[in-house]
Write an enzyme that holds these catalytic residues in place. Sequence first.
Site, short mmCIF file in Angstrom:
data_model
loop_
_atom_site.label_atom_id
_atom_site.label_comp_id
_atom_site.label_asym_id
_atom_site.label_seq_id
_atom_site.Cartn_x
_atom_site.Cartn_y
_atom_site.Cartn_z
CG HIS A 96 -0.36 -0.02 2.54
ND1 HIS A 96 0.46 0.99 3.03
CD2 HIS A 96 -0.44 -0.94 3.56
CE1 HIS A 96 0.85 0.71 4.26
NE2 HIS A 96 0.32 -0.47 4.60
CB CYS A 144 1.60 -3.51 5.15
SG CYS A 144 0.06 -4.26 5.73
#
Length: 332
Positions: A275, A302
């Site tokens: 992301h 992430c």
Amino acid sequence: MKIKTLVLATASVLAVGTVASISQTKASADSSMPVYRLYNNNTGEHFYTKNDYERTNLINAGWNYEGIGWYGFSSGAPVYRVYNPNARGGDHYYTKSKYEAQSLVSKGWRWDNNGAPAFYSAGNTNLYVAYNPNAQSGSHNYTANSFEQNSLLNAGWKYGSVAFSVAKAGSTSGTEMRPMTGNYWQYSSELGGYPNLVNYNHLSIEVNISKNRTYLKSNNKVIYTFYSSAGVNTTTPSGNYATQAETAPHFYNASEGMGANYAVSWKDHGIYLFHSVPVDGNGNYIVSEANKLGKTPSSHGCIRLSISDSKWLYNQALSGTLPVGTPVSISR
């Protein structure tokens, strides 16, 4: 960063700056120097400069870096650069004729580089110019590549001729990485743009946590390099995974006090993601966190990417050119 709440959001538009007359006082002329070529997607203009400071400013403003247009010398017949502020987005023109440049200035154009030569004509390589009668900004293209010149003329450009002479042709492969200065985290990590994945097969993604880099590969050959930041300590699991069907244009995790845009899942169906750099509860990018991109692990697990890179990867996932099941390997 884990998805807990998905919130649809309108992506912010990054304005691409235009060039008027950036000062060239921070770089001096060298012999046999590279002349950089940049492109403005919003106006269609190519811009040419030997000034690395000017190049960096334009890259940070959103121009695409296309590599070295040609190599020039520090002496020879002067080549002047003038600027038309009345054209949509602005436009630049390069000429050996001071009379021609002065005539344009008298009609409302402006001197660039305070009227001093921008380049010098010298050498045995022709630099060609072609004119697009349908354009305002970017109406003239300059290239040492005869194939590019002939392609433009065959496409309807006019008045093909030799503009001036240069030392040798450059290379517009554009594989150089963007300098990590300014708001670099807004833009593509590579300066030459993105690969067209339609032309590639056997795609895979390799994340190197310690190098803060993520590599998109085709047949195990790198076709694009991302600046990235994985999780602090061991919050990003190492091993072999694959992209998954879960995507989100925006999400916010209240327990972590931040969210992100352009998410693509690669483990546990929405838990571990690629992301963008993080946003706060108002959807604003957190600059202090964004400035860590490509420099140090900083996420909750992430893989953070730049805004442009994450949006591109997200769009590839949505379109299917990055298929669900694309292998993802995570190493330390």
